[in-house]
Design a protein around this motif. Structure first.
Motif, PDB file in Angstrom:
ATOM      1  N   GLN A   1      -1.556   4.963  11.127  1.00  0.00           N
ATOM      2  CA  GLN A   1      -2.575   3.932  10.900  1.00  0.00           C
ATOM      3  C   GLN A   1      -1.934   2.544  10.863  1.00  0.00           C
ATOM      4  O   GLN A   1      -2.500   1.578  11.387  1.00  0.00           O
ATOM      5  N   GLN A   2      -0.763   2.432  10.277  1.00  0.00           N
ATOM      6  CA  GLN A   2      -0.043   1.160  10.271  1.00  0.00           C
ATOM      7  C   GLN A   2       0.321   0.734  11.689  1.00  0.00           C
ATOM      8  O   GLN A   2       0.191  -0.444  12.045  1.00  0.00           O
ATOM      9  N   VAL A   3       0.771   1.695  12.499  1.00  0.00           N
ATOM     10  CA  VAL A   3       1.119   1.384  13.891  1.00  0.00           C
ATOM     11  C   VAL A   3      -0.125   0.926  14.646  1.00  0.00           C
ATOM     12  O   VAL A   3      -0.070  -0.037  15.434  1.00  0.00           O
TER      13      VAL A   3
ATOM     14  N   PRO B   1       0.821  -1.218   0.000  1.00  0.00           N
ATOM     15  CA  PRO B   1       0.000   0.000   0.000  1.00  0.00           C
ATOM     16  C   PRO B   1       0.849   1.260   0.000  1.00  0.00           C
ATOM     17  O   PRO B   1       1.912   1.322   0.625  1.00  0.00           O
ATOM     18  N   LYS B   2       0.394   2.281  -0.715  1.00  0.00           N
ATOM     19  CA  LYS B   2       1.039   3.585  -0.736  1.00  0.00           C
ATOM     20  C   LYS B   2       0.313   4.515   0.227  1.00  0.00           C
ATOM     21  O   LYS B   2      -0.769   4.209   0.717  1.00  0.00           O
TER      22      LYS B   2
ATOM     23  N   ARG C   1       1.497  11.159   4.771  1.00  0.00           N
ATOM     24  CA  ARG C   1       2.440  10.098   5.122  1.00  0.00           C
ATOM     25  C   ARG C   1       2.468   9.870   6.630  1.00  0.00           C
ATOM     26  O   ARG C   1       2.582   8.738   7.092  1.00  0.00           O
ATOM     27  N   LEU C   2       2.369  10.949   7.393  1.00  0.00           N
ATOM     28  CA  LEU C   2       2.345  10.822   8.843  1.00  0.00           C
ATOM     29  C   LEU C   2       1.112  10.048   9.294  1.00  0.00           C
ATOM     30  O   LEU C   2       1.205   9.129  10.127  1.00  0.00           O
ATOM     31  N   GLN C   3      -0.049  10.386   8.741  1.00  0.00           N
ATOM     32  CA  GLN C   3      -1.281   9.700   9.115  1.00  0.00           C
ATOM     33  C   GLN C   3      -1.261   8.236   8.678  1.00  0.00           C
ATOM     34  O   GLN C   3      -1.750   7.355   9.398  1.00  0.00           O
ATOM     35  N   ALA C   4      -0.704   7.967   7.509  1.00  0.00           N
ATOM     36  CA  ALA C   4      -0.628   6.585   7.031  1.00  0.00           C
ATOM     37  C   ALA C   4       0.266   5.743   7.940  1.00  0.00           C
ATOM     38  O   ALA C   4      -0.046   4.581   8.237  1.00  0.00           O
ATOM     39  N   LYS C   5       1.358   6.317   8.403  1.00  0.00           N
ATOM     40  CA  LYS C   5       2.255   5.585   9.297  1.00  0.00           C
ATOM     41  C   LYS C   5       1.588   5.305  10.631  1.00  0.00           C
ATOM     42  O   LYS C   5       1.717   4.196  11.186  1.00  0.00           O
TER      43      LYS C   5
END
Length: 490
Positions: free
Chosen positions: A394-396, A138-139, A388-392
């Motif tokens: 969400q991964q955490v 995912p991007k 990018r901050l929000q995506a990271k």
């Protein structure tokens, strides 16, 4: 005899001297070569690693001194056991297996025999490249990025080939190219861009993005570009084997007539070679012959930023670049490529015209913003890209839920590596707020998971603060100001 005046007797090669040098984060002007190449010792009487370094250094010096030289005898550097063994040692231990199912650890159990067999096949021309296994990751924008998982032996051969070809192309590549080069990284590119925007006469920025570059790269053009320097037909044929090996997806093999799958060891170098001839050499000549004012360039793989003093130059360059890209079967992304007013005079000019604040642009994970120092001087603010901050985060959050019932020390150790890696990359001056927000949010997400583990055992905020202090690194700036680091490295 080969092009160096030496015998074609196989010389045991090894690690390229590129791995030992620390190059300067060069400015965007000129075609400066990364400095710091170490002179090699003379070869020992017996074949050894020093022989290999000396042999590759001869190739490097010849490439540097003669830009028109075509190298006709390179294959024997690639198939030597020491080269293949070094290439094997550089691979990721835990990488996913390719279509052959072979893992790094299992291959190493009989490493000497396996490498001997691989070397003989390369020498006889019996080596066959396997198709690449297609996977998707995912991007940040929610789309999926296709990656290729290469078979282990293909990785070894590609890594060995790259080690040899780097000795030639590192003398050719220009100073403003930073992506996937030995001794260079994203922060050197960011430093060069920061310094160019702040110190040069830049009023307009063209943010470039080549659309689906790795999927559209022309095999025919790539081979023609390689032939400018490589005349060893066996090496060219080896590269063509990787390009034509195809992709295996859901059990179906697809032969690719264009593109180079991301994930292979050779893809970054081949991409740099392609863009070196299509973009780098062209823009170097363009700004010398066509530009009326200052022009700065920073390129990292298929992402590039070009700064202009005059808008007319920027618009003319954009128009001509579109045409050039089309000639080489490439296309600028229509949505991600844009021209914006950016620089020391941008805020005043836009305010005078009633246009509001200057626009920002993204590059290598950071949003670049026109700002001012405490003394009122122009500077470039760099902040973590919000998406990018929000995506990271969400991964955490997803991974924390999966690890909900794992022991606290294990989860804490994992979070320590996650937060530490984030801070080491995004810890640039002026980005402290985003760093603190990321650390606080990770701690808050961890607290929520711990509270939900049991209905009886509630985790107090006091205890949570102790856990955060124990496991999560403090939000601090890890990188110096670009001007300071560039003074040290140059």
């Amino acid at each position: 005899m080969n092009e160096h005046g030496k015998s074609d007797r196989p010389i045991v090669p090894g690690k390229s001297p590129n791995k030992t040098r620390v190059p300067a984060a060069e400015e965007m002007e000129g075609r400066g070569l990364a400095k710091g190449n170490l002179s090699q010792q003379n070869a020992f009487r017996t074949q050894s690693r020093a022989d290999a370094l000396s042999a590759l250094e001869q190739v490097r010096q010849t490439a540097k001194q003669n830009k028109e030289m075509k190298f006709t005898a390179l294959m024997h550097h690639i198939y030597q056991i020491d080269t293949l063994q070094f290439a094997y040692s550089q691979l990721k231990r835990q990488a996913a297996p390719g279509v052959d199912g072979e893992t790094w650890r299992h291959y190493g159990e009989a490493l000497e025999d396996n490498l001997q067999n691989l070397s003989h096949r390369l020498k006889r021309g019996a080596y066959r490249a396997k198709p690449v296994r297609r996977v998707y990751i995912p991007k940040a924008d929610g789309r999926l990025r296709p990656l290729g998982v290469t078979a282990l032996e293909d990785k070894i051969v590609q890594r060995a080939t790259v080690e040899v070809l780097n000795t030639i192309y590192e003398s050719d590549f220009l100073g403003f190219s930073y992506g996937f080069r030995p001794g260079r990284n994203q922060h050197q590119a960011l430093d060069a861009l920061y310094s160019g925007l702040r110190d040069r006469n830049v009023n307009w920025v063209l943010d470039l993005d080549v659309r689906s570059f790795f999927d559209k790269l022309s095999h025919e053009w790539l081979v023609q570009f390689l032939q400018h320097r490589i005349a060893d037909r066996r090496v060219l044929h080896l590269i063509q084997k990787w390009l034509s090996a195809g992709v295996l997806e859901e059990g179906k093999r697809t032969v690719m007539e264009e593109g180079s799958p991301q994930g292979g060891s050779a893809s970054p170098l081949l991409a740099n070679i392609y863009l070196h001839y299509v973009f780098d050499l062209w823009i170097q000549a363009w700004r010398r012959k066509r530009a009326h004012g200052d022009v700065i360039v920073v390129r990292y793989a298929d992402d590039a930023v070009v700064g202009f003093e005059f808008k007319d130059d920027a618009e003319q360059f954009w128009k001509e670049l579109k045409e050039r890209m089309q000639n080489f079967q490439l296309e600028l992304h229509p949505e991600k490529t844009r021209l914006i007013e950016f620089g020391r005079h941008a805020a005043a000019n836009r305010k005078r015209c009633g246009l509001g604040k200057p626009e920002a642009f993204d590059f290598l994970g950071f949003t670049h913003i026109c700002g001012k120092t405490s003394r009122g001087r122009f500077t470039v603010l760099r902040q973590t890209i919000r998406k990018r901050l929000q995506a990271k985060l969400q991964q955490v959050k997803t991974e924390l839920r999966r690890r909900m019932h794992d022991p606290v020390p294990e989860v804490g150790a994992w979070l320590k590596s996650v937060v530490g890696g984030h801070l080491r990359y995004f810890g640039v001056p002026g980005n402290r707020y985003a760093l603190a927000y990321f650390r606080f949010t990770v701690g808050n997400l961890w607290h929520r998971v711990l509270r939900r583990r049991s209905q009886k055992g509630r985790v107090s905020w006091e205890r949570m603060q102790r856990l955060i202090a124990t496991y999560l690194p403090p939000a601090r700036i890890c990188h110096p100001y670009p001007a300071r680091r560039m003074r040290v490295t140059t």
